[in-house]
Design an enzyme around this catalytic site. Structure first.
Site, PDB file in Angstrom:
ATOM      1  N   ASP A  20       0.866  -1.181   0.000  1.00  0.00           N
ATOM      2  CA  ASP A  20       0.000   0.000   0.000  1.00  0.00           C
ATOM      3  C   ASP A  20       0.901   1.229   0.000  1.00  0.00           C
ATOM      4  O   ASP A  20       2.102   1.141   0.263  1.00  0.00           O
ATOM      5  CB  ASP A  20      -0.896  -0.017   1.253  1.00  0.00           C
ATOM      6  CG  ASP A  20      -1.772   1.227   1.360  1.00  0.00           C
ATOM      7  OD1 ASP A  20      -2.350   1.632   0.328  1.00  0.00           O
ATOM      8  OD2 ASP A  20      -1.861   1.819   2.454  1.00  0.00           O
ATOM      9  N   SER A  21       0.302   2.385  -0.248  1.00  0.00           N
ATOM     10  CA  SER A  21       1.048   3.634  -0.182  1.00  0.00           C
ATOM     11  C   SER A  21       1.518   3.930   1.241  1.00  0.00           C
ATOM     12  O   SER A  21       2.422   4.721   1.437  1.00  0.00           O
ATOM     13  CB  SER A  21       0.154   4.771  -0.666  1.00  0.00           C
ATOM     14  OG  SER A  21      -1.039   4.796   0.097  1.00  0.00           O
ATOM     15  N   CYS A  83      -3.809  -0.931  -2.111  1.00  0.00           N
ATOM     16  CA  CYS A  83      -4.099   0.492  -2.295  1.00  0.00           C
ATOM     17  C   CYS A  83      -5.031   0.705  -3.494  1.00  0.00           C
ATOM     18  O   CYS A  83      -4.754   0.228  -4.595  1.00  0.00           O
ATOM     19  CB  CYS A  83      -2.773   1.206  -2.535  1.00  0.00           C
ATOM     20  SG  CYS A  83      -2.901   2.954  -2.845  1.00  0.00           S
ATOM     21  N   GLU A 162      -5.676  10.077   9.343  1.00  0.00           N
ATOM     22  CA  GLU A 162      -4.267  10.100   9.764  1.00  0.00           C
ATOM     23  C   GLU A 162      -4.084  10.967  11.019  1.00  0.00           C
ATOM     24  O   GLU A 162      -3.208  10.708  11.827  1.00  0.00           O
ATOM     25  CB  GLU A 162      -3.379  10.628   8.626  1.00  0.00           C
ATOM     26  CG  GLU A 162      -3.408   9.750   7.400  1.00  0.00           C
ATOM     27  CD  GLU A 162      -2.161   8.895   7.187  1.00  0.00           C
ATOM     28  OE1 GLU A 162      -1.070   9.347   7.550  1.00  0.00           O
ATOM     29  OE2 GLU A 162      -2.301   7.773   6.653  1.00  0.00           O
ATOM     30  N   CYS A 194     -11.059   3.362  -0.822  1.00  0.00           N
ATOM     31  CA  CYS A 194      -9.809   3.876  -0.253  1.00  0.00           C
ATOM     32  C   CYS A 194      -9.539   3.118   1.044  1.00  0.00           C
ATOM     33  O   CYS A 194     -10.470   2.852   1.813  1.00  0.00           O
ATOM     34  CB  CYS A 194      -9.937   5.371   0.020  1.00  0.00           C
ATOM     35  SG  CYS A 194      -8.500   6.084   0.847  1.00  0.00           S
ATOM     36  N   HIS A 196      -8.329   3.975   3.803  1.00  0.00           N
ATOM     37  CA  HIS A 196      -8.580   4.652   5.083  1.00  0.00           C
ATOM     38  C   HIS A 196     -10.055   4.721   5.477  1.00  0.00           C
ATOM     39  O   HIS A 196     -10.382   4.947   6.619  1.00  0.00           O
ATOM     40  CB  HIS A 196      -8.057   6.089   5.025  1.00  0.00           C
ATOM     41  CG  HIS A 196      -6.564   6.194   5.096  1.00  0.00           C
ATOM     42  ND1 HIS A 196      -5.740   5.550   4.212  1.00  0.00           N
ATOM     43  CD2 HIS A 196      -5.766   6.881   5.951  1.00  0.00           C
ATOM     44  CE1 HIS A 196      -4.482   5.840   4.517  1.00  0.00           C
ATOM     45  NE2 HIS A 196      -4.464   6.645   5.566  1.00  0.00           N
TER      46      HIS A 196
END
Ligand code: DGL
Length: 274
Positions: A20-21, A83, A162, A194, A196
């Site tokens: 993932d990123s 991702c 985040e 996504c 997140h």
């Protein structure tokens, strides 16, 4: 430099490489580790280059292929692109340059959404990279042109998560801003496009109508993986020792990693992917 490897999944207990990123892909790893408890997992988070959600296709292709090379060098037999941004813009490049099986997150999420929708209206939310690529809508339309797809950029969601603000009023206001409109569209299925966004699920549920089904990408990817490698029933005495790699040790790493994985991530190594 790209490393070629032959496709065959001869290993009956394949090592699964997930990238993932950053750390958000741990939401998908969590589901996979639960469903494949005997397999060894290698995780790469490209924290030095996060976010991918605002970057160009060329950069994401380069960063992603560096991680695939790295995962192969560490023994991965199969790759999961956890991702959505990388899955949107780099999958063709990866499939052209590597012969190892690579699973992205978009097709499994779409399959679950199509199975679920009755109104034939699906909403996809994601980063700028994912939404602007139109990968979700093009793929959905190529399966069934009658389906109506609403795509919404939600760029503030990643920083909110985040920063640990998922239960704050700012999160409620942002979710309302982005998603309230879908309640009047006839959408009955929502894809969280996504890594997140599952962290925001309570807030999303507060804003959207409760008859809208939310696709859980982790569960969808896990189903696909099961079709490829099967569930291995062989007894395996030793517990697999998973490995975690990041390209930068970010501020508040442990706090974020345990938020996404729901447990402490031990033994993380910081390396350069190449
Ligand atoms: N992992 C990214 C995705 O799923 C979100 C974070 C980023 O922008 O890199 O699209």
């Amino acid at each position: 430099k790209i490393n070629m490897k032959s496709t065959s999944l001869t290993n009956t207990m394949p090592t699964i490489g997930v990238f993932d990123s950053g750390l958000g892909g741990l939401t998908i790893l969590k589901q996979l580790q639960q469903d494949f408890p005997r397999n060894k997992f290698l995780y790469c988070g490209d924290t030095a280059h996060l976010p991918y959600g605002t970057k160009s296709q060329e950069s994401i292709e380069k960063f992603s292929s560096n991680m695939v090379n790295f995962l192969i060098s560490k023994g991965a037999d199969i790759i999961i692109v956890a991702c959505h941004s990388a899955s949107s813009v780099a999958i063709d490049y990866l499939n052209t340059n590597f012969s190892i099986p690579i699973i992205e997150v978009i097709t499994p999420s779409i399959n679950s959404a199509i199975e679920e929708t009755k109104t034939n209206q699906i909403c996809v939310i994601g980063t700028h990279t994912t939404i602007n690529s139109k990968t979700y809508s093009n793929k959905i339309k190529s399966i069934n042109n009658d389906l109506i797809v609403h795509e919404i950029n939600c760029p503030l969601f990643v920083p909110i998560v985040e920063e640990g603000l998922e239960n704050h009023n700012i999160s409620y206001m942002t979710t309302k801003l982005y998603l309230e409109s879908i309640n009047s569209l006839g959408v009955d299925t929502l894809i969280l496009g996504c890594t997140h966004y599952p962290i925001l699920i309570d807030m999303i549920n507060r804003v959207i109508d409760n008859n809208i089904f939310i696709v859980d990408t982790g569960v969808s990817v896990s189903k696909d993986l099961k079709n490829i490698i099967g569930i291995n029933s062989q007894s395996n005495n030793c517990m697999p020792k998973h490995e975690y790699y990041v390209s930068d040790m970010p501020y508040r790493f442990h706090e974020l990693a345990s938020k996404f994985l729901d447990q402490k991530v031990g033994d993380v190594r910081c390396v350069e992917f190449k």
